[in-house]
Design a protein around this motif. Sequence first.
Motif, mmCIF file in Angstrom:
data_model
loop_
_atom_site.group_PDB
_atom_site.id
_atom_site.type_symbol
_atom_site.label_atom_id
_atom_site.label_comp_id
_atom_site.label_asym_id
_atom_site.label_seq_id
_atom_site.Cartn_x
_atom_site.Cartn_y
_atom_site.Cartn_z
ATOM 1 N N VAL A 38 -49.499 34.007 12.266
ATOM 2 C CA VAL A 38 -49.787 33.365 13.882
ATOM 3 C C VAL A 38 -50.642 34.225 14.346
ATOM 4 O O VAL A 38 -51.645 32.790 14.885
ATOM 5 N N ALA A 39 -51.728 34.485 14.017
ATOM 6 C CA ALA A 39 -52.908 34.795 14.875
ATOM 7 C C ALA A 39 -53.985 33.712 14.561
ATOM 8 O O ALA A 39 -55.018 33.009 14.291
ATOM 9 N N GLU A 40 -53.490 33.239 13.268
ATOM 10 C CA GLU A 40 -54.223 31.766 12.470
ATOM 11 C C GLU A 40 -54.442 30.668 13.033
ATOM 12 O O GLU A 40 -55.294 29.451 14.021
ATOM 13 N N ALA A 41 -53.493 30.295 13.409
ATOM 14 C CA ALA A 41 -52.220 29.225 14.237
ATOM 15 C C ALA A 41 -52.710 29.324 15.335
ATOM 16 O O ALA A 41 -53.145 27.916 15.945
ATOM 17 N N THR A 42 -53.365 30.659 15.881
ATOM 18 C CA THR A 42 -54.040 30.969 17.275
ATOM 19 C C THR A 42 -55.610 29.698 17.032
ATOM 20 O O THR A 42 -56.299 29.478 18.264
ATOM 21 N N LEU A 43 -55.947 30.546 15.870
ATOM 22 C CA LEU A 43 -57.942 30.123 15.678
ATOM 23 C C LEU A 43 -57.751 28.667 16.097
ATOM 24 O O LEU A 43 -58.743 28.530 16.871
ATOM 25 N N SER A 44 -56.632 28.741 15.559
ATOM 26 C CA SER A 44 -57.153 26.677 15.171
ATOM 27 C C SER A 44 -56.612 26.184 16.595
ATOM 28 O O SER A 44 -57.455 25.663 17.401
ATOM 29 N N PHE A 45 -56.033 26.800 17.226
ATOM 30 C CA PHE A 45 -54.951 25.987 19.197
ATOM 31 C C PHE A 45 -56.895 26.467 19.570
ATOM 32 O O PHE A 45 -56.854 25.420 20.413
ATOM 33 N N LEU A 46 -57.702 27.800 19.846
ATOM 34 C CA LEU A 46 -58.867 27.200 20.418
ATOM 35 C C LEU A 46 -59.875 26.727 19.959
ATOM 36 O O LEU A 46 -61.216 26.525 20.106
ATOM 37 N N GLY A 47 -59.179 26.272 18.579
ATOM 38 C CA GLY A 47 -60.224 25.198 18.218
ATOM 39 C C GLY A 47 -61.329 25.836 16.928
ATOM 40 O O GLY A 47 -62.491 25.220 16.190
ATOM 41 N N ILE A 48 -61.166 27.328 16.926
ATOM 42 C CA ILE A 48 -62.783 27.519 15.742
ATOM 43 C C ILE A 48 -60.801 28.038 14.611
ATOM 44 O O ILE A 48 -62.034 29.338 13.671
ATOM 45 N N GLY A 49 -59.927 27.140 14.122
ATOM 46 C CA GLY A 49 -59.211 27.650 12.739
ATOM 47 C C GLY A 49 -60.193 26.825 11.688
ATOM 48 O O GLY A 49 -61.492 27.492 11.766
ATOM 49 N N LEU A 50 -58.865 26.635 11.157
ATOM 50 C CA LEU A 50 -59.280 25.842 9.793
ATOM 51 C C LEU A 50 -59.469 24.523 10.358
ATOM 52 O O LEU A 50 -59.647 24.186 11.420
ATOM 53 N N PRO A 51 -60.381 23.862 9.353
ATOM 54 C CA PRO A 51 -61.402 22.373 10.395
ATOM 55 C C PRO A 51 -60.377 22.238 9.577
ATOM 56 O O PRO A 51 -58.873 21.453 9.649
ATOM 57 N N GLN A 52 -60.824 20.211 10.591
ATOM 58 C CA GLN A 52 -59.685 19.364 10.373
ATOM 59 C C GLN A 52 -58.892 18.622 9.398
ATOM 60 O O GLN A 52 -58.690 18.010 8.473
ATOM 61 N N SER A 53 -60.071 18.960 8.028
ATOM 62 C CA SER A 53 -59.825 18.062 6.620
ATOM 63 C C SER A 53 -58.562 19.395 5.547
ATOM 64 O O SER A 53 -58.868 18.775 5.164
ATOM 65 N N VAL A 54 -58.704 20.558 6.263
ATOM 66 C CA VAL A 54 -57.645 20.839 5.806
ATOM 67 C C VAL A 54 -56.110 20.522 6.656
ATOM 68 O O VAL A 54 -56.153 21.476 7.783
ATOM 69 N N VAL A 55 -55.367 20.745 6.306
ATOM 70 C CA VAL A 55 -53.830 20.440 6.430
ATOM 71 C C VAL A 55 -53.141 21.679 6.843
ATOM 72 O O VAL A 55 -52.927 21.921 6.196
ATOM 73 N N SER A 56 -52.840 21.648 8.111
ATOM 74 C CA SER A 56 -52.668 23.367 8.249
ATOM 75 C C SER A 56 -51.639 23.213 9.759
ATOM 76 O O SER A 56 -51.594 22.288 10.102
ATOM 77 N N TRP A 57 -50.547 24.179 9.815
ATOM 78 C CA TRP A 57 -49.927 24.281 10.330
ATOM 79 C C TRP A 57 -50.484 24.580 11.806
ATOM 80 O O TRP A 57 -50.069 23.727 13.163
ATOM 81 N N GLY A 58 -51.669 25.366 11.943
ATOM 82 C CA GLY A 58 -51.940 25.652 13.491
ATOM 83 C C GLY A 58 -52.225 24.287 13.915
ATOM 84 O O GLY A 58 -52.152 24.348 14.565
ATOM 85 N N GLY A 59 -53.622 23.731 13.316
ATOM 86 C CA GLY A 59 -54.294 22.249 13.016
ATOM 87 C C GLY A 59 -53.288 21.669 13.864
ATOM 88 O O GLY A 59 -53.562 20.645 15.570
#
Lengths: 316, 585, 308
Positions: free
Chosen positions: A247-268
């Motif tokens: 969940v935390a990873e998804a939250t980081l993505s939401f803030l724009g500081i999670g996994l980069p766009q090049s990675v396909v992620s749920w958070g993104g």
Amino acid sequence: MPETPTRPDQQHFFAQLDETPVGVVDSVDESAAPASVWKDAWHQLRRRPMFWVATLLIAVIVVVALFPQWFTSVDPKACDLSNSSLPPSAGHPFGFNFQGCDIYARTIYGARPSVTVGVLTTVVVVLIGAVVGAIAGFYGKWFDSILSRVTDIFFAIPFVLAAIVIMSVLYNQRGILTVVIVLGVFGWPQIARITRGAVLSVKNSDFVTAAKALGASRASTLVRHIMPNSAAPIIVYATVALGTFIVAEATLSFLGIGLPQSVVSWGGDISDAQRRLRANPVELFYPAAALALTVLSFIMMGDVVRDALDPKARKR
Amino acid sequence: MSHPTYEPIVDATGAVHAPHGGAPLLQVRDLQVEFMTNTGPVQAVRGANLTVYPGQSVAIVGESGSGKSTTAHAVIDLLPGTGKVTGGSIVFDGKDITHASAKEMVEVRGRQIGLVPQDPMSNLNPVWKIGFQVKEALKANGIATGKDADRRVAELLAEAGLPDAERRANQYPHEFSGGMRQRALIAIGLAARPKLLIADEPTSALDVTVQRVILDHLEGLTQQLGTAVLFITHDLGLAAERAEHLVVMYRGQVVESGPSRKILADPQHPYTQRLVAAAPSLASRRIQSAKERGVESTELLATTGGEGARRSDEVVKVENLTKVFQIRGNRPGQTTEFKAVDDVSFSIKRGTTTALVGESGSGKSTVANIVLNLLDPTEGKVYFDGTDLSTLDAKELFTFRRRVQPIFQNPYGSLDPMYSIYRTIEEPLRVHKVGDRKSREKRVRELLDMVALPASTMRRFPAELSGGQRQRIAIARALALEPEVIVCDEAVSALDVLVQAQILTLLNDLQAELGLSYLFITHDLAVVRQIADEVCVMKTGQVVEAATTDEVFDNPRQPYTRELLAAIPGARLEVFGEGIEDLPA
Amino acid sequence: MAWYVGRRFLQLIPVFLGATLLIYAMVFLLPGDPILALGGDRGISDALAERLRERYNLDKPFLVQYLLYLKGIFSLDFGITFSGEEVIEVMKRVFPVTFQLAVMALLFEGVFGIGFGLLAGLRKGKLFDSTALVVSLIVIAVPTFVIGFVMQFVVGVKLGWLPPTVGSDVNFKTLLMPAIVLGAVSFAYVLRLTRTSVAENLTADYVRTATAKGVSRARVINVHVLRNSLIPVVTFLGADLGSLMAGAIITEGIFNINGVGGTLYRAIIQGQAPTVVSLTTVLVIVYILSNLLVDLLYAVLDPRIRYA
């Protein structure tokens, strides 16, 4: 004291031996199969439906994460703007998102980064936290004071802020590893606290003193006796924590500081989709549901494992 | 405004009769109680019969698993967890309460039937004051409210033997000692003047001398109020002393019941016979009795030293041992000193058993830990076979440890639950690098055999074994390195009576076979009579009296020793005049 | 008891220093030179840049900056934002909003969490309990921002029961939905904690003794079970205040609230070191104070602690 005459129903009575057989004092039941703590826990676990549900879910998710190609042949990054926001059709059961990417494929491929982040972070966190907690709890005094203060400091720093700052610094190297580092650095204090507590409660047991009286070294006692007996709460917490890290990873993505766009992620994907919630709620729904199910399965597993390892639930 | 509900009738000859023409107060007929466990239903009580008359004291005696507590709790519908009454009847004061509604039971509890529970610490809510908890009993039963209630609370606490009751009522449970807490619980149990008081092992968690005072007080109080008492206990001596009628339970069934004197003098059921033979308090009385008549008792486990020349070298010698602990105070840097051990000296002759007897706080466990070299003394020396322990370096200390081994009190804490029995017993051999895997396995088998356990036990885990079996494993582990001295720190105190007797016999046999010397720490003087050659009585860190067991029991010199002896339950029983040789050994 | 609290306070001082130092160090690592950023596209002369740096202490070595900063805190001078506004003014504007939000969230999670947790614990194994467990699991499993968006969409837009955004209109009604979203995960934890605590205490010996006295079931639960079960729950709630305030950053983003979170986020992006450090320091202070409060509460609730 003066004697009262014995009443008729309180005369000397004794039962017949065949009705009340007397066994050998304290005999060992040789017929039962030996059962260690883990075996006992397993028996408890087997009987709970929630355990099987959680196991099934986790198994499915792990397979999807490891072999996404078995579940879809569509390339999640093959996005054609002419397919933008199209509804479900043959071969594309979830439809397309705004950028024209297949939602189903993205949901399938999104499993791997999330699960990887969860697992790696948990490993890191348990390693650091358990060591710190064990040392603080076992050696006590100065070690405990200093390590406890350090733990407190990490608790005091707001997680989100630290994550933002660190990720801003590492902006160009963002990836699974950086996310794991950020989450790991701030996730270990909780495990340290739990380990410390468990170690403290086991430390004064008689079997530890017996080991000392044998001449076993302190370090050996810590590793061979105290840690195995402190494992249960760590395992329970780690299982639940795995879910919360996802969940935390998804939250980081939401803030724009999670996994980069090049990675396909749920958070993104969730992060992108929320902007267009009104227009196409489906885009948010699938990755969010997948994420929730994954996290749910780990937390459920943590729950049943805790019940199974609960010492009060066992026979003696 | 206390008013006894039952006035005992004393007739011209001084005999005491129950009023109301002798209708029973409590009648339990054919009671069946069942619990649901993971493996299916378990019958905890199978057809128990029990009668209590007004003003009478009855005791249910049994070991753990006998169903005695369950029966008592079933009477007031306080069965824990999944327990339910599945058969039989409970009739109280003429009314059948077996399946009474929750509301009816609330009326019965407190007002008609009171409870004094076993463990004083866990049975008082730590967050409320004592006075509050006593007052609650008054309010719940409609006895008094407000200022009236406060006054009554102080009266009740004073009545139960608590000094300075008014001030104490404003304190919390953790500020009280164990004995004081038990008195508070007695006050709570009797607050609403119930007709029947159930006392569930009311003093087993307390020191012996405190036990006697509290039980005497309870007896006086209940006689004065005319309250009937149902005692639950594992101690046959105590039961016989305090109750006129005994009920012996074994595995959920009543195996024998009747007047206490009769049962002690002439037990019919084999289980009762075993209990009578094994109860330390009764055994010690019988040993004394035999001595008085000049006969050697068959129950004496310790061989008296009068058999001519034996090696009398001292394997352990303790000289002027003092231990002071620094206790951290509230302020940083403020510490108070606590002298746990004060100038203690004694010695253990090879091949014999020396007992250190004392109540809690006497320092006996601290001495044991110093002898085991788990603690360093502040002053004084410990000599092992002539060598001063403080002169040993790390390596020598490591070798020394092979020669002295401990057995602890709590069978449930002394074995690592994660280790199989094999690993537990093998550990000493592994740590000291004795032999290889094959020879170690052989040795483990040997040791299991020595403690009378089958070899298959090796693969089992502690959770599958009973308390007595675990203690035997602990003994096997202690013997692994062929020590010379074993320190038994309350090694049998947590065991059931019959199991205790078994373990004591085992220890005795091993001593004869292997020439072991024991330092036996205990609070139970009765056990000392059976097993020890020499006794040191300790009080608040000092040795009050030290002599052979015979001397201490025949001719106690110090008032404290006399107090301890008088406190042994059953000390006042005068049952054993004749026919002692007929009693089964 | 005074010594107990005093000792805790002393223990928290190094925590405060350590935390602020760490934060200062982290912010120091932020890339880019803010002074140049100030100049925007036109750029600024070196001389001007030099003077600005001096003004904001940016030319001094790290530790000196940190110590000067600490000195500032104690005189309530938190420095100036790069746009010239006093940081303390900024804080006075945004802090109360977030505080009100956090308190509302705390009330929500406390009242409902304990309430449902108590019912679940009393009816362990039955339908209500299983349902409550599952619901709490779901709330924890779904990320907060998803809950936020969905609620905003469904309750705010589709159903229109509550305003979907806050903006400058800060009052109980507008903050209600954000407060629920913010407290949702903690609500789930409080529920589970209460449930476990209650279920455990129901089988405690002293509860049996109270029942044996003839006390009615209702009173046993209220006076004995609840009181003792609340101790760990209250501890959790007290510590939660600090993390709510820090975690509000997401909720504030979704519902457009001008609180500490949003301001902090913007400041980080813009590299406004003084603002970042000041706001974070305040959060740290809130955390430490709420911990002290919890310790105090703990001593009040559990008399055994008072004399430890």
